[in-house]
Design an enzyme around this catalytic site. Structure first.
Site, short mmCIF file in Angstrom:
data_model
loop_
_atom_site.label_atom_id
_atom_site.label_comp_id
_atom_site.label_asym_id
_atom_site.label_seq_id
_atom_site.Cartn_x
_atom_site.Cartn_y
_atom_site.Cartn_z
N ILE A 64 0.84 -1.21 0.00
CA ILE A 64 0.00 0.00 0.00
C ILE A 64 0.87 1.26 0.00
CG2 ILE A 64 -1.65 1.32 1.40
CD1 ILE A 64 -2.84 -1.34 2.36
N TYR A 101 -2.57 -8.26 16.11
CA TYR A 101 -2.74 -7.29 15.02
C TYR A 101 -3.92 -6.34 15.31
CZ TYR A 101 -3.22 -5.61 10.17
OH TYR A 101 -3.31 -4.82 9.03
N1 LIG Z 1 -3.06 -5.28 2.72
C1 LIG Z 1 -4.17 -5.17 3.43
O1 LIG Z 1 -5.20 -5.77 3.12
C2 LIG Z 1 -4.23 -4.26 4.62
C3 LIG Z 1 -5.45 -4.08 5.24
C4 LIG Z 1 -5.54 -3.24 6.33
C5 LIG Z 1 -4.42 -2.59 6.79
N2 LIG Z 1 -3.23 -2.79 6.18
C6 LIG Z 1 -2.07 -2.07 6.71
O2 LIG Z 1 -1.49 -1.32 5.68
C7 LIG Z 1 -0.08 -1.21 5.91
C8 LIG Z 1 0.65 -1.67 4.66
O3 LIG Z 1 0.29 -3.01 4.41
P1 LIG Z 1 0.74 -3.79 3.09
O4 LIG Z 1 -0.34 -4.72 2.75
O5 LIG Z 1 1.24 -2.81 2.10
O6 LIG Z 1 1.97 -4.64 3.68
P2 LIG Z 1 3.22 -5.22 2.94
O7 LIG Z 1 2.99 -5.36 1.47
O8 LIG Z 1 3.61 -6.43 3.73
O9 LIG Z 1 4.32 -4.06 3.17
C9 LIG Z 1 4.68 -3.72 4.47
C10 LIG Z 1 5.67 -2.58 4.45
O10 LIG Z 1 6.04 -2.28 5.82
C11 LIG Z 1 7.46 -2.32 5.96
N3 LIG Z 1 7.85 -2.78 7.28
C12 LIG Z 1 7.48 -3.93 7.89
N4 LIG Z 1 8.09 -4.03 9.10
C13 LIG Z 1 8.87 -2.92 9.23
C14 LIG Z 1 9.77 -2.46 10.22
N5 LIG Z 1 10.00 -3.15 11.35
N6 LIG Z 1 10.42 -1.30 10.00
C15 LIG Z 1 10.21 -0.59 8.87
N7 LIG Z 1 9.36 -0.97 7.90
C16 LIG Z 1 8.71 -2.13 8.08
C17 LIG Z 1 7.91 -3.31 4.89
O11 LIG Z 1 9.30 -3.12 4.60
P3 LIG Z 1 10.10 -4.24 3.73
O12 LIG Z 1 9.63 -4.03 2.31
O13 LIG Z 1 11.54 -3.91 3.92
O14 LIG Z 1 9.71 -5.56 4.28
C18 LIG Z 1 6.98 -2.95 3.74
O15 LIG Z 1 7.48 -1.83 3.06
C19 LIG Z 1 0.21 -2.07 7.13
O16 LIG Z 1 0.27 -1.26 8.28
C20 LIG Z 1 -0.98 -2.99 7.20
O17 LIG Z 1 -1.22 -3.45 8.51
C21 LIG Z 1 -3.10 -3.62 5.11
#
Ligand SMILES: NC(=O)c1ccc[n+]([C@@H]2O[C@H](COP(=O)([O-])OP(=O)(O)OC[C@H]3O[C@@H](n4cnc5c(N)ncnc54)[C@H](OP(=O)(O)O)[C@@H]3O)[C@@H](O)[C@H]2O)c1
Length: 240
Positions: free
Chosen positions: A14, A147
């Site tokens: 995202i 979570y």
């Molecule tokens: N996808 C969904 O359906 C969904 C729904 C509701 C909420 N969200 C929220 O939206 C946000 C983004 O989700 P996403 O689906 O894009 O997740 P994603 O594809 O797994 O990407 C997660 C991002 O967070 C970074 N990250 C993880 N741990 C970290 C740490 N300790 N320090 C710094 N950066 C860190 C990762 O870095 P790396 O690339 O280096 O691993 C990556 O850039 C999250 O907060 C998630 O909980 C997602």
């Protein structure tokens, strides 16, 4: 002077479309990542957006990393607390490590990152803080007590911070995405994902760009009367 926006976890998922949408609006954008070097290098090469690496759950790492960001780009006007993880498992089998890892990365990171920018935003009389929470903060989810607690904590954090900073030109809002088509959701097994999609009134996963558009909206000068709000973007899964 163009405003400077920082997106944590901005190199994929995202976060990447959020960073791109903010860049398209004319902001100077920087992003952070944690450990996926390949995605970070590709993102920087494709977009020209500078990337910084540190662990957002680590207070000192955030302060040190932000010193470098301030030196290179100046103070931050827009902070998007987006970086996050899941470590799923029912609570009666959950390890302390998985609990702490999720709370640290998703919730404590908001303190760590916001603490590094909030004094400067208050001094300058402007700021936009946008916290990416989750639909599961509002509805709960089996196997996600850690979570859901972290994401519900972000909503309380958002409301308190909004009140503390309302008189300083700073707005603080949360976005609660539903199931968005990223690596995080693709990690869910196919049969479970099919079941989940059946429960979504719009009948599909969301696209990361649909979250990015809302971030751009909330970041805008004209969104200055919206604060302490949680915007649901979930295909009708949960309504206020
Ligand atoms: N996808 C969904 O359906 C969904 C729904 C509701 C909420 N969200 C929220 O939206 C946000 C983004 O989700 P996403 O689906 O894009 O997740 P994603 O594809 O797994 O990407 C997660 C991002 O967070 C970074 N990250 C993880 N741990 C970290 C740490 N300790 N320090 C710094 N950066 C860190 C990762 O870095 P790396 O690339 O280096 O691993 C990556 O850039 C999250 O907060 C998630 O909980 C997602």
């Amino acid at each position: 002077m163009t405003k400077v926006a920082l997106v944590t976890g901005g190199t994929r998922g995202i976060g990447a479309p959020i960073a791109l949408a903010l860049k398209d609006k004319g902001y100077t954008v920087v992003v952070t990542y944690h450990s996926n070097e390949g995605a970070a290098r590709k993102f920087q090469k494709d977009t020209g957006i500078p990337v910084y690496q540190w662990d957002i759950s680590d207070f000192d790492a955030c302060q040190n990393g932000m010193k470098e960001v301030f030196k290179n780009h100046g103070p931050i006007d827009i902070l998007v607390n987006n970086g996050g993880i899941t470590r799923d498992g029912v609570l009666h089998r959950q390890s302390t490590d998985h609990w702490n890892h999720v709370i640290g990365t998703n919730l404590t990171s908001c303190f760590n990152m916001t603490r590094s920018v909030i004094e400067s935003m208050r001094e300058r009389g402007f700021g936009r803080i946008i916290n990416i929470s989750s639909v599961n903060a509002l509805k709960g989810q089996v196997g996600q007590a850690n979570y859901c607690a972290s994401k519900a904590g972000m909503i309380g954090f958002t409301k308190a911070l909004a009140l503390e900073n309302a008189k300083k030109g700073i707005t603080v809002n949360a976005i609660a995405p539903g199931y968005i088509d990223t690596d995080m959701v693709r990690a869910v097994s196919e049969p479970i994902l099919e079941q989940i999609i059946k429960t979504i009134p719009l009948g599909r996963l969301g696209q990361a760009e649909e979250i990015a558009r809302a971030v751009v909206f909330l970041a805008d000068d004209h969104a200055g009367y919206i604060t302490g709000e949680t915007l649901n973007i979930n295909g009708g899964l949960v309504c206020n």
